[in-house]
Design a protein around this motif. Structure first.
Motif, PDB file in Angstrom:
ATOM      1  N   ASP A 110      20.000  87.111  -6.737  1.00 21.01           N
ATOM      2  CA  ASP A 110      20.258  87.133  -8.179  1.00 21.01           C
ATOM      3  C   ASP A 110      20.326  85.707  -8.709  1.00 21.01           C
ATOM      4  OD1 ASP A 110      20.374  89.898  -8.322  1.00 21.01           O
ATOM      5  OD2 ASP A 110      22.528  89.977  -7.997  1.00 21.01           O
ATOM      6  N   TRP A 111      19.323  85.346  -9.514  1.00 19.07           N
ATOM      7  CA  TRP A 111      19.271  84.004 -10.106  1.00 19.07           C
ATOM      8  C   TRP A 111      19.778  84.079 -11.548  1.00 19.07           C
ATOM      9  CZ3 TRP A 111      14.076  81.200  -8.556  1.00 19.07           C
ATOM     10  CH2 TRP A 111      13.990  81.152  -7.148  1.00 19.07           C
ATOM     11  N   ILE A 112      20.704  83.182 -11.880  1.00 19.15           N
ATOM     12  CA  ILE A 112      21.308  83.168 -13.217  1.00 19.15           C
ATOM     13  C   ILE A 112      20.785  81.974 -14.007  1.00 19.15           C
ATOM     14  CG2 ILE A 112      23.429  82.887 -14.551  1.00 19.15           C
ATOM     15  CD1 ILE A 112      24.967  84.237 -12.460  1.00 19.15           C
ATOM     16  N   ILE A 113      20.417  82.259 -15.236  1.00 20.82           N
ATOM     17  CA  ILE A 113      20.120  81.217 -16.221  1.00 20.82           C
ATOM     18  C   ILE A 113      21.264  81.187 -17.237  1.00 20.82           C
ATOM     19  CG2 ILE A 113      18.632  80.643 -18.196  1.00 20.82           C
ATOM     20  CD1 ILE A 113      17.413  79.821 -15.586  1.00 20.82           C
ATOM     21  N   LEU A 114      21.797  79.992 -17.500  1.00 23.51           N
ATOM     22  CA  LEU A 114      22.876  79.820 -18.476  1.00 23.51           C
ATOM     23  C   LEU A 114      22.462  78.781 -19.503  1.00 23.51           C
ATOM     24  CD1 LEU A 114      24.395  79.599 -15.323  1.00 23.51           C
ATOM     25  CD2 LEU A 114      26.186  80.485 -16.814  1.00 23.51           C
ATOM     26  N   VAL A 115      22.684  79.097 -20.765  1.00 22.55           N
ATOM     27  CA  VAL A 115      22.263  78.207 -21.848  1.00 22.55           C
ATOM     28  C   VAL A 115      23.425  77.998 -22.825  1.00 22.55           C
ATOM     29  CG1 VAL A 115      20.674  77.884 -23.773  1.00 22.55           C
ATOM     30  CG2 VAL A 115      19.875  79.004 -21.675  1.00 22.55           C
ATOM     31  N   PRO A 116      23.927  76.764 -22.969  1.00 24.96           N
ATOM     32  CA  PRO A 116      24.885  76.490 -24.042  1.00 24.96           C
ATOM     33  C   PRO A 116      24.137  76.446 -25.371  1.00 24.96           C
ATOM     34  CG  PRO A 116      24.375  74.479 -22.830  1.00 24.96           C
ATOM     35  CD  PRO A 116      23.633  75.588 -22.147  1.00 24.96           C
ATOM     36  N   ILE A 117      24.670  77.132 -26.373  1.00 24.86           N
ATOM     37  CA  ILE A 117      24.007  77.230 -27.680  1.00 24.86           C
ATOM     38  C   ILE A 117      24.639  76.206 -28.630  1.00 24.86           C
ATOM     39  CG2 ILE A 117      23.448  78.737 -29.618  1.00 24.86           C
ATOM     40  CD1 ILE A 117      23.799  81.114 -27.711  1.00 24.86           C
ATOM     41  N   PHE A 118      23.784  75.380 -29.198  1.00 27.29           N
ATOM     42  CA  PHE A 118      24.229  74.358 -30.151  1.00 27.29           C
ATOM     43  C   PHE A 118      23.640  74.655 -31.531  1.00 27.29           C
ATOM     44  CE2 PHE A 118      24.686  72.340 -26.089  1.00 27.29           C
ATOM     45  CZ  PHE A 118      25.734  71.439 -26.215  1.00 27.29           C
ATOM     46  N   LYS A 119      24.372  74.240 -32.543  1.00 24.60           N
ATOM     47  CA  LYS A 119      23.863  74.284 -33.914  1.00 24.60           C
ATOM     48  C   LYS A 119      24.307  73.000 -34.609  1.00 24.60           C
ATOM     49  CE  LYS A 119      24.042  76.906 -38.250  1.00 24.60           C
ATOM     50  NZ  LYS A 119      24.808  75.909 -39.027  1.00 24.60           N
ATOM     51  N   GLU A 120      23.312  72.243 -35.031  1.00 20.69           N
ATOM     52  CA  GLU A 120      23.559  70.972 -35.705  1.00 20.69           C
ATOM     53  C   GLU A 120      24.510  70.098 -34.899  1.00 20.69           C
ATOM     54  OE1 GLU A 120      24.945  72.232 -39.499  1.00 20.69           O
ATOM     55  OE2 GLU A 120      22.956  72.867 -40.204  1.00 20.69           O
ATOM     56  N   LEU A 194      13.436  84.862 -17.810  1.00 17.66           N
ATOM     57  CA  LEU A 194      14.877  84.729 -18.016  1.00 17.66           C
ATOM     58  C   LEU A 194      15.184  83.611 -19.010  1.00 17.66           C
ATOM     59  CD1 LEU A 194      16.105  85.034 -14.305  1.00 17.66           C
ATOM     60  CD2 LEU A 194      16.464  86.723 -16.115  1.00 17.66           C
ATOM     61  N   VAL A 195      14.482  82.490 -18.864  1.00 13.65           N
ATOM     62  CA  VAL A 195      14.672  81.368 -19.787  1.00 13.65           C
ATOM     63  C   VAL A 195      14.287  81.788 -21.207  1.00 13.65           C
ATOM     64  CG1 VAL A 195      13.834  79.068 -20.412  1.00 13.65           C
ATOM     65  CG2 VAL A 195      14.393  79.583 -18.028  1.00 13.65           C
ATOM     66  N   ALA A 196      13.138  82.460 -21.348  1.00 13.09           N
ATOM     67  CA  ALA A 196      12.677  82.888 -22.675  1.00 13.09           C
ATOM     68  C   ALA A 196      13.674  83.841 -23.321  1.00 13.09           C
ATOM     69  CB  ALA A 196      11.306  83.548 -22.558  1.00 13.09           C
ATOM     70  N   ALA A 197      14.232  84.747 -22.518  1.00 16.55           N
ATOM     71  CA  ALA A 197      15.211  85.697 -23.064  1.00 16.55           C
ATOM     72  C   ALA A 197      16.446  84.970 -23.570  1.00 16.55           C
ATOM     73  CB  ALA A 197      15.593  86.712 -21.983  1.00 16.55           C
ATOM     74  N   CYS A 198      16.929  83.998 -22.799  1.00 17.12           N
ATOM     75  CA  CYS A 198      18.115  83.260 -23.224  1.00 17.12           C
ATOM     76  C   CYS A 198      17.831  82.390 -24.445  1.00 17.12           C
ATOM     77  CB  CYS A 198      18.635  82.405 -22.071  1.00 17.12           C
ATOM     78  SG  CYS A 198      19.407  83.350 -20.740  1.00 17.12           S
ATOM     79  N   LYS A 199      16.637  81.798 -24.503  1.00 17.33           N
ATOM     80  CA  LYS A 199      16.273  80.996 -25.681  1.00 17.33           C
ATOM     81  C   LYS A 199      16.192  81.873 -26.925  1.00 17.33           C
ATOM     82  CE  LYS A 199      13.736  77.048 -23.749  1.00 17.33           C
ATOM     83  NZ  LYS A 199      12.421  76.336 -23.734  1.00 17.33           N
ATOM     84  N   THR A 200      15.701  83.092 -26.748  1.00 16.31           N
ATOM     85  CA  THR A 200      15.636  84.022 -27.879  1.00 16.31           C
ATOM     86  C   THR A 200      17.031  84.328 -28.398  1.00 16.31           C
ATOM     87  OG1 THR A 200      13.584  85.019 -27.057  1.00 16.31           O
ATOM     88  CG2 THR A 200      14.900  86.325 -28.600  1.00 16.31           C
ATOM     89  N   ALA A 201      17.959  84.619 -27.479  1.00 14.54           N
ATOM     90  CA  ALA A 201      19.328  84.904 -27.903  1.00 14.54           C
ATOM     91  C   ALA A 201      19.954  83.692 -28.585  1.00 14.54           C
ATOM     92  CB  ALA A 201      20.160  85.325 -26.696  1.00 14.54           C
ATOM     93  N   ALA A 202      19.670  82.495 -28.062  1.00 16.08           N
ATOM     94  CA  ALA A 202      20.212  81.285 -28.677  1.00 16.08           C
ATOM     95  C   ALA A 202      19.710  81.134 -30.110  1.00 16.08           C
ATOM     96  CB  ALA A 202      19.830  80.060 -27.841  1.00 16.08           C
ATOM     97  N   LYS A 203      18.420  81.388 -30.303  1.00 11.72           N
ATOM     98  CA  LYS A 203      17.849  81.280 -31.649  1.00 11.72           C
ATOM     99  C   LYS A 203      18.498  82.278 -32.588  1.00 11.72           C
ATOM    100  CE  LYS A 203      13.435  81.332 -34.146  1.00 11.72           C
ATOM    101  NZ  LYS A 203      11.971  81.497 -34.031  1.00 11.72           N
ATOM    102  N   ARG A 204      18.708  83.510 -32.123  1.00 12.84           N
ATOM    103  CA  ARG A 204      19.329  84.530 -32.977  1.00 12.84           C
ATOM    104  C   ARG A 204      20.757  84.142 -33.342  1.00 12.84           C
ATOM    105  NH1 ARG A 204      14.903  85.057 -33.575  1.00 12.84           N
ATOM    106  NH2 ARG A 204      13.501  86.711 -32.846  1.00 12.84           N
TER     107      ARG A 204
END
Length: 621
Positions: A110-120, A194-204
């Protein structure tokens, strides 16, 4: 650990009042973003385990790492406890190491991708997703070696690593990782998905915060967590007693000849908290069946289990974790000492749900389920096809869902949220095999007022020479019935050689050489029955017989006599009276006998020798 979120905008997010309509709008937007993560993944991943079966788990968390929407909690906290260094906008983290993340992930595939979401320039949330990779290197194709004794034999260990730095892919690191797996193309595509899915959630999340404001976005997440806290507080007071309650269940064996292994849990309520104490669980195994159970992950299991029981409309998240105290002994099957092997943790993972059902159900028998989750059967088939190209199948099978207060258990179904069957046409198109049978097993579901779901029989004809591995359980112990319901049928695995000879295979085996023309019958267990089978409406039993779910002889286990397709009412009444008298008093749980009795009959009933009692030499820390 020394880690820090580096922000160019350090202004604190402020808690403000949010009206209920806005809360509902943002909540549903986050739910949709979580669903969109799945949609992106399924459209861009390559391996059938992720693309077709859905072996992946998304989440969106608040800035503190608490899951607000998703399926599995605990990713972020476990990661943050292990990661050293700064995290900046554009950084994307990859990891798969249970021991380095406090079991934020529980085995290496099980490989995990984690993305901190930033805004401005300000950190406002997290998103994460893990997917089960088809291969992670190690001793065997599929990277779940039964005979592994340390995690070093199970493939590449990836510490929390920046796969992207400030938005730039670290290609050297990626290529080093992919160099260690047998399916680099699949892993590359699945990882990108996995990266694309997390980037999509970050954008939303950024879009929601842009529309409503950062403070309202932050405050709504806090409100969503608080709602869950209030709901779970009421559920705990309703379902968890102050008087301690104990339940135990068993893994049948460890794949190297020893078993069963006991999982024991005591539950009670104290000062408003639900306490789960696993003292008495067997020490860690020498093989790979250990399950490093993160305490927050168990809290997630408990919350998901109870919320769906009480009110599935309640949004499940991490808001209630302070209301649950989980105690797992170090050095036990559920918290092994490093570097114990972990890859076969699926058996204990599934059994945890049966244990939880047995604990909670004792106080409300009419509302409890029988046993049925029990395991997550795996089949591996690998080799070189007629063109000399490497192939590698990893497929998850489904068993019978337990009988329930509201009705019969579904047949051949998964209890994992979102898991689906891989279409047989896909399997046949991509792998050198043919699915010759795919059918439910009559009578495998335990008889009851509500019948346990039947298991599945899948016949695989191999078209190329290769090797197979099987990971399953419930071949020795039974999925227990409740409230008078009978146990479900055990799992079996039979290999029919091209010359007509038959081999009964263990539930856990690997490196089994198969030849073109050999057929494997992969039969899973049925769910336990719920309630007295002699109270089931005879015409319902007749319908099951007509549908091929119960045989004529199986109908007699319900005390129902069927002749020429119709119920013989007179003979049914007579048979039921006789069987009730022979049965005597009904017990809350029907396990099909004690462990000693079951082991004594193992060879006769299963064709396989009973495992020997485990020997332990692990000193707990």
């Amino acid at each position: 650990m020394n880690n820090k979120i580096k922000q160019t905008n350090t202004a604190e997010l402020t808690r403000i009042d949010v009206d209920t309509v806005t809360v509902d709008i943002i909540e549903n937007a986050l739910r949709n973003a979580r669903e969109e993560m799945d949609a992106v993944l399924f459209r861009t991943a390559m391996s059938p385990g992720i693309r077709e079966q859905g072996d992946c788990f998304p989440m969106i968390a608040n800035k503190d790492g608490k899951m607000v929407v998703g399926q599995f909690g605990s990713f972020i906290h476990g990661f943050l406890s292990a990661f050293e260094g700064e995290l900046e906008e554009g950084d994307i983290i990859l990891t798969n190491d249970p021991y380095m993340t406090n079991a934020a992930v529980s085995h290496l595939p099980d490989w995990i991708i984690l993305v901190p979401i930033f805004k401005e320039g300000r950190h406002i949330a997290w998103t994460a997703m893990f997917g089960h990779m088809s291969d992670n290197g190690g001793m065997v194709p599929g990277s779940i070696p039964i005979k592994a004794e340390t995690i070093f034999q199970e493939g590449i260990r990836i510490p929390p690593t920046k796969l992207y730095k400030k938005g730039v892919l670290q290609r050297d690191i990626l290529e080093l990782i992919l160099h260690n797996v047998r399916t680099p193309q699949w892993n590359r595509f699945d990882l990108n998905a996995l990266v694309a899915a997390c980037k999509t959630a970050a954008k939303r999340c950024q879009e929601i915060a842009e529309r409503f404001g950062d403070d309202m976005f932050y405050s709504t997440m806090e409100i969503m967590l608080e709602r869950n806290h209030v709901a779970m507080e009421a559920i705990i007071n309703m379902l968890v007693p102050e008087e301690p309650r104990v339940f135990e269940d068993y893994l049948c064996d460890d794949g190297v000849g020893m078993g069963p292994y006991k999982i024991r849990c005591k539950m009670w309520r104290e000062n408003g908290k639900a306490i789960f104490d696993f003292e008495g669980t067997d020490p860690q195994a020498k093989s790979s069946i250990n399950f490093y159970l993160n305490e927050d992950m168990f809290k997630m299991f408990f919350g998901s289990f109870t919320i769906n029981l009480v009110d599935p409309q309640i949004l499940f998240n991490d808001g209630f974790y302070d209301l649950v105290d989980v105690r797992i002994p170090q050095g036990s099957l559920l918290k092994p000492n490093f570097p114990a092997a972990l890859s076969g943790r699926t058996h204990a993972l599934g059994r945890i749900f049966d244990v939880m059902g047995g604990l909670l159900g004792q106080g409300a028998p009419d509302a409890m389920n029988a046993a049925g989750f029990s395991d997550s059967p795996h089949l591996f088939y690998s080799g070189y096809d007629d063109k000399g190209e490497w192939f590698q199948l990893f497929q998850i099978g489904f068993g019978g869902i337990p009988g329930r207060p509201v009705g019969d258990g579904p047949d051949g179904h998964s209890l994992w949220p979102g898991f689906t069957n891989v279409p047989n046409e896909f399997i046949e198109a991509y792998f050198p095999l043919r699915v010759e049978t795919y059918e439910t097993i009559p009578d495998s579901g335990g008889p009851g007022f509500h019948r346990g779901g039947n298991g599945l029989s899948v016949g695989y004809r191999f078209l190329c020479d290769g090797a197979i591995a099987i990971h399953d359980d419930r071949w020795l112990t039974y999925p227990w019935g409740v409230n008078g319901g009978l146990p479900g049928k055990r799992s079996t695995k039979r290999l029919i050689r091209e010359d007509g000879s038959t081999e009964t295979l263990p539930a856990k085996c690997e490196g089994i050489v198969v030849k073109a023309g050999d057929v494997l019958y992969f039969d899973t267990w049925g769910g336990g029955g719920w309630g007295d089978p002699f109270d089931r409406e005879p015409n319902a039993v007749a319908d099951d017989v007509a549908r091929g779910l119960v045989s004529l002889e199986g109908a007699r286990r319900y005390g129902v006599v069927i002749e020429n397709g119709s119920v013989n009412d007179t003979e049914t009444q007579r048979l039921r009276a006789t069987l009730k008298e022979e049965r005597g008093e009904v017990s809350l749980f029907n396990r099909g006998g004690t462990i000693e009795e079951i082991k004594a009959k193992a060879k006769e009933e299963t064709g396989l020798a009973a495992p020997v009692s485990p020997s332990f030499n692990v000193a707990r820390q």
